[in-house]
Design an enzyme around this catalytic site. Structure first.
Site, PDB file in Angstrom:
ATOM      1  N   LYS A   1      15.570 -34.924 -49.163  1.00 51.79           N
ATOM      2  CA  LYS A   1      15.283 -33.673 -49.566  1.00 51.79           C
ATOM      3  C   LYS A   1      15.557 -32.985 -50.947  1.00 51.79           C
ATOM      4  O   LYS A   1      14.883 -32.506 -51.646  1.00 51.79           O
ATOM      5  CB  LYS A   1      15.818 -32.538 -48.558  1.00 51.79           C
ATOM      6  CG  LYS A   1      15.779 -32.871 -46.847  1.00 51.79           C
ATOM      7  CD  LYS A   1      16.243 -31.794 -46.209  1.00 51.79           C
ATOM      8  CE  LYS A   1      17.763 -31.884 -46.017  1.00 51.79           C
ATOM      9  NZ  LYS A   1      18.687 -33.226 -45.530  1.00 51.79           N
TER      10      LYS A   1
ATOM     11  N   ARG B   1      19.376 -24.537 -41.481  1.00 55.17           N
ATOM     12  CA  ARG B   1      19.837 -25.735 -40.532  1.00 55.17           C
ATOM     13  C   ARG B   1      19.958 -25.836 -39.156  1.00 55.17           C
ATOM     14  O   ARG B   1      20.590 -26.557 -38.432  1.00 55.17           O
ATOM     15  CB  ARG B   1      21.335 -26.056 -41.186  1.00 55.17           C
ATOM     16  CG  ARG B   1      21.960 -27.157 -41.757  1.00 55.17           C
ATOM     17  CD  ARG B   1      21.182 -28.285 -42.658  1.00 55.17           C
ATOM     18  NE  ARG B   1      21.763 -29.284 -43.178  1.00 55.17           N
ATOM     19  CZ  ARG B   1      21.641 -29.769 -44.332  1.00 55.17           C
ATOM     20  NH1 ARG B   1      21.037 -29.151 -45.210  1.00 55.17           N
ATOM     21  NH2 ARG B   1      22.429 -30.916 -44.708  1.00 55.17           N
TER      22      ARG B   1
ATOM     23  N   ARG C   1      24.549 -44.078 -51.601  1.00 53.14           N
ATOM     24  CA  ARG C   1      24.891 -42.684 -52.266  1.00 53.14           C
ATOM     25  C   ARG C   1      26.474 -42.620 -52.706  1.00 53.14           C
ATOM     26  O   ARG C   1      26.819 -42.337 -53.719  1.00 53.14           O
ATOM     27  CB  ARG C   1      24.344 -41.507 -51.835  1.00 53.14           C
ATOM     28  CG  ARG C   1      24.692 -40.289 -52.539  1.00 53.14           C
ATOM     29  CD  ARG C   1      23.800 -38.919 -52.146  1.00 53.14           C
ATOM     30  NE  ARG C   1      24.332 -38.711 -50.858  1.00 53.14           N
ATOM     31  CZ  ARG C   1      23.883 -37.760 -50.044  1.00 53.14           C
ATOM     32  NH1 ARG C   1      22.701 -37.043 -50.584  1.00 53.14           N
ATOM     33  NH2 ARG C   1      24.147 -37.390 -48.956  1.00 53.14           N
TER      34      ARG C   1
ATOM     35  N   ARG D   1      28.699 -40.235 -51.654  1.00 56.53           N
ATOM     36  CA  ARG D   1      29.273 -38.885 -51.636  1.00 56.53           C
ATOM     37  C   ARG D   1      30.707 -38.870 -50.769  1.00 56.53           C
ATOM     38  O   ARG D   1      30.752 -39.617 -49.867  1.00 56.53           O
ATOM     39  CB  ARG D   1      28.346 -37.755 -51.373  1.00 56.53           C
ATOM     40  CG  ARG D   1      28.626 -36.642 -52.190  1.00 56.53           C
ATOM     41  CD  ARG D   1      27.249 -35.804 -52.027  1.00 56.53           C
ATOM     42  NE  ARG D   1      27.007 -35.381 -50.755  1.00 56.53           N
ATOM     43  CZ  ARG D   1      25.918 -34.855 -50.173  1.00 56.53           C
ATOM     44  NH1 ARG D   1      24.827 -34.636 -51.072  1.00 56.53           N
ATOM     45  NH2 ARG D   1      25.694 -34.367 -49.009  1.00 56.53           N
TER      46      ARG D   1
ATOM     47  N   ARG E   1      26.873 -36.396 -38.856  1.00 54.75           N
ATOM     48  CA  ARG E   1      25.910 -35.535 -39.374  1.00 54.75           C
ATOM     49  C   ARG E   1      24.558 -35.761 -38.793  1.00 54.75           C
ATOM     50  O   ARG E   1      23.854 -34.790 -38.451  1.00 54.75           O
ATOM     51  CB  ARG E   1      25.800 -35.823 -40.774  1.00 54.75           C
ATOM     52  CG  ARG E   1      26.958 -35.261 -41.669  1.00 54.75           C
ATOM     53  CD  ARG E   1      27.115 -35.744 -43.009  1.00 54.75           C
ATOM     54  NE  ARG E   1      26.064 -35.659 -43.726  1.00 54.75           N
ATOM     55  CZ  ARG E   1      25.625 -36.379 -44.944  1.00 54.75           C
ATOM     56  NH1 ARG E   1      26.557 -37.198 -45.368  1.00 54.75           N
ATOM     57  NH2 ARG E   1      24.914 -36.020 -45.658  1.00 54.75           N
TER      58      ARG E   1
HETATM   59  P1  B4P Z   1      19.122 -36.910 -50.971  1.00 56.62           P
HETATM   60  O1  B4P Z   1      17.821 -36.544 -51.609  1.00 56.62           O
HETATM   61  O2  B4P Z   1      20.371 -36.528 -51.709  1.00 56.62           O
HETATM   62  O3  B4P Z   1      19.164 -36.195 -49.545  1.00 56.62           O
HETATM   63  P2  B4P Z   1      19.264 -34.915 -48.637  1.00 56.62           P
HETATM   64  O4  B4P Z   1      18.295 -35.112 -47.616  1.00 56.62           O
HETATM   65  O5  B4P Z   1      18.969 -33.956 -49.633  1.00 56.62           O
HETATM   66  O6  B4P Z   1      20.947 -34.808 -48.214  1.00 56.62           O
HETATM   67  P3  B4P Z   1      21.869 -34.263 -47.149  1.00 56.62           P
HETATM   68  O7  B4P Z   1      20.960 -33.564 -46.306  1.00 56.62           O
HETATM   69  O8  B4P Z   1      22.927 -35.290 -46.785  1.00 56.62           O
HETATM   70  O9  B4P Z   1      22.587 -32.948 -48.067  1.00 56.62           O
HETATM   71  P4  B4P Z   1      22.862 -31.745 -48.074  1.00 56.62           P
HETATM   72  O10 B4P Z   1      23.365 -31.212 -49.527  1.00 56.62           O
HETATM   73  O11 B4P Z   1      21.699 -30.848 -47.737  1.00 56.62           O
HETATM   74  O12 B4P Z   1      19.128 -38.370 -50.853  1.00 56.62           O
HETATM   75  C1  B4P Z   1      20.143 -39.185 -50.493  1.00 56.62           C
HETATM   76  C2  B4P Z   1      20.210 -40.477 -51.119  1.00 56.62           C
HETATM   77  O13 B4P Z   1      19.063 -41.095 -50.911  1.00 56.62           O
HETATM   78  C3  B4P Z   1      20.449 -40.280 -52.564  1.00 56.62           C
HETATM   79  O14 B4P Z   1      21.558 -41.243 -52.843  1.00 56.62           O
HETATM   80  C4  B4P Z   1      19.031 -40.511 -53.132  1.00 56.62           C
HETATM   81  O15 B4P Z   1      19.322 -41.088 -54.458  1.00 56.62           O
HETATM   82  C5  B4P Z   1      18.631 -41.592 -52.057  1.00 56.62           C
HETATM   83  N1  B4P Z   1      16.987 -41.622 -51.988  1.00 56.62           N
HETATM   84  C6  B4P Z   1      16.316 -40.315 -52.051  1.00 56.62           C
HETATM   85  N2  B4P Z   1      14.941 -40.760 -51.794  1.00 56.62           N
HETATM   86  C7  B4P Z   1      14.914 -42.145 -51.847  1.00 56.62           C
HETATM   87  C8  B4P Z   1      13.854 -43.138 -51.724  1.00 56.62           C
HETATM   88  N3  B4P Z   1      12.617 -42.768 -51.475  1.00 56.62           N
HETATM   89  N4  B4P Z   1      14.216 -44.302 -51.686  1.00 56.62           N
HETATM   90  C9  B4P Z   1      15.536 -44.882 -51.758  1.00 56.62           C
HETATM   91  N5  B4P Z   1      16.517 -43.949 -51.976  1.00 56.62           N
HETATM   92  C10 B4P Z   1      16.427 -42.770 -51.909  1.00 56.62           C
HETATM   93  O16 B4P Z   1      24.022 -31.425 -46.797  1.00 56.62           O
HETATM   94  C11 B4P Z   1      25.295 -31.713 -47.187  1.00 56.62           C
HETATM   95  C12 B4P Z   1      26.492 -30.824 -46.371  1.00 56.62           C
HETATM   96  O17 B4P Z   1      26.476 -29.429 -46.771  1.00 56.62           O
HETATM   97  C13 B4P Z   1      26.059 -30.809 -44.862  1.00 56.62           C
HETATM   98  O18 B4P Z   1      26.312 -31.893 -43.997  1.00 56.62           O
HETATM   99  C14 B4P Z   1      26.672 -29.433 -44.529  1.00 56.62           C
HETATM  100  O19 B4P Z   1      28.051 -29.495 -44.435  1.00 56.62           O
HETATM  101  C15 B4P Z   1      26.452 -28.680 -45.638  1.00 56.62           C
HETATM  102  N6  B4P Z   1      25.409 -27.661 -45.752  1.00 56.62           N
HETATM  103  C16 B4P Z   1      24.104 -27.661 -46.442  1.00 56.62           C
HETATM  104  N7  B4P Z   1      23.273 -26.548 -46.081  1.00 56.62           N
HETATM  105  C17 B4P Z   1      23.840 -26.099 -45.020  1.00 56.62           C
HETATM  106  C18 B4P Z   1      23.466 -25.093 -44.168  1.00 56.62           C
HETATM  107  N8  B4P Z   1      22.302 -24.407 -44.507  1.00 56.62           N
HETATM  108  N9  B4P Z   1      24.068 -24.509 -43.313  1.00 56.62           N
HETATM  109  C19 B4P Z   1      25.442 -25.171 -43.114  1.00 56.62           C
HETATM  110  N10 B4P Z   1      26.114 -26.141 -43.690  1.00 56.62           N
HETATM  111  C20 B4P Z   1      25.045 -26.494 -44.822  1.00 56.62           C
END
Ligand code: B4P
Length: 183
Positions: free
Chosen positions: A15, A89, A128, A130, A141
């Site tokens: 995302k 979420r 990744r 983190r 998660r």
């Molecule tokens: P990302 O692009 O970082 O993935 P994401 O879906 O955004 O991640 P996530 O859901 O974990 O994070 P968020 O910050 O929202 O890609 C992941 C990895 O894959 C990266 O290393 C990237 O380089 C790699 N990648 C991407 N595309 C690729 C491809 N095509 N091929 C190969 N590799 C690829 O959430 C983190 C935390 O924040 C949650 O657990 C929660 O605690 C909190 N949070 C966030 N929003 C919230 C909300 N609305 N309510 C409550 N808590 C919330």
């Protein structure tokens, strides 16, 4: 290009990666609740202190806290288009977003669901590395995603706003797929 979008999908679906590209290309504001929370954590604010332990367990931060962040970000935009990445979420957050958008006289144009198998999600997150990307936290998660976030799929389907996009493949291939669906 659509101007008011939501990105939902399991952790690690890409995302943040895709939202950032689309926003750069189309001049939208990228509002990632995850990034905004992580900035609060790095700044050591009271809000960040409250969020940090919750995030490191892979759980969702409280709705009130996240909603306060989203409200302040959206009201500061002055009509610029936006992409909300990782928000809502759960159904309570989705329901709270509606009156907020009503106040701003805006509405959601499209909700994008990025879909990917658990196997690839876990692989990407472990790579990744983190603070919240270790195996047991990732499993937690995914479980929380299934229970709390996946009900949004039917919620937005019933509003005829949902499009599903396959998030398997290279970053460029997925961007192309998204551009086609959102044109
Ligand atoms: P990302 O692009 O970082 O993935 P994401 O879906 O955004 O991640 P996530 O859901 O974990 O994070 P968020 O910050 O929202 O890609 C992941 C990895 O894959 C990266 O290393 C990237 O380089 C790699 N990648 C991407 N595309 C690729 C491809 N095509 N091929 C190969 N590799 C690829 O959430 C983190 C935390 O924040 C949650 O657990 C929660 O605690 C909190 N949070 C966030 N929003 C919230 C909300 N609305 N309510 C409550 N808590 C919330």
């Amino acid at each position: 290009m659509k101007q008011r979008l939501l990105f939902i999908g399991p952790p690690g679906a890409g995302k943040g990666t895709q939202a950032s590209r689309l926003c750069d290309t189309h001049g939208l504001r990228h509002l990632s609740t995850g990034d905004l929370l992580r900035s609060e954590v790095s700044a050591g604010s009271a809000l960040g202190k409250e969020a940090e332990a919750v995030m490191n367990r892979g759980e969702l931060v409280s709705d009130d806290l996240v909603l306060a962040i989203v409200r302040s970000q959206l009201t500061a935009l002055n009509g610029q288009g936006w992409l909300l990445d990782g928000f809502p979420r759960n159904v309570a957050q989705a329901q709270a977003l509606e009156p907020l958008l009503g106040e701003l006289q805006q509405s959601i144009e499209i909700v994008v669901l990025l879909e990917l198998s658990d196997e690839v999600l876990v692989e990407r997150l472990l790579a990744r590395g983190r603070a919240d990307d270790n195996e047991s936290v990732i499993r937690n998660r995914l479980e929380i995603y299934r229970k709390q976030t996946a009900p949004l799929i039917d919620y937005y389907k019933s509003k005829e706003l949902l499009v599903s996009v396959d998030a398997q493949g290279s970053v460029d291939a997925i961007t192309t797929r998204l551009e086609e669906r959102l044109a």
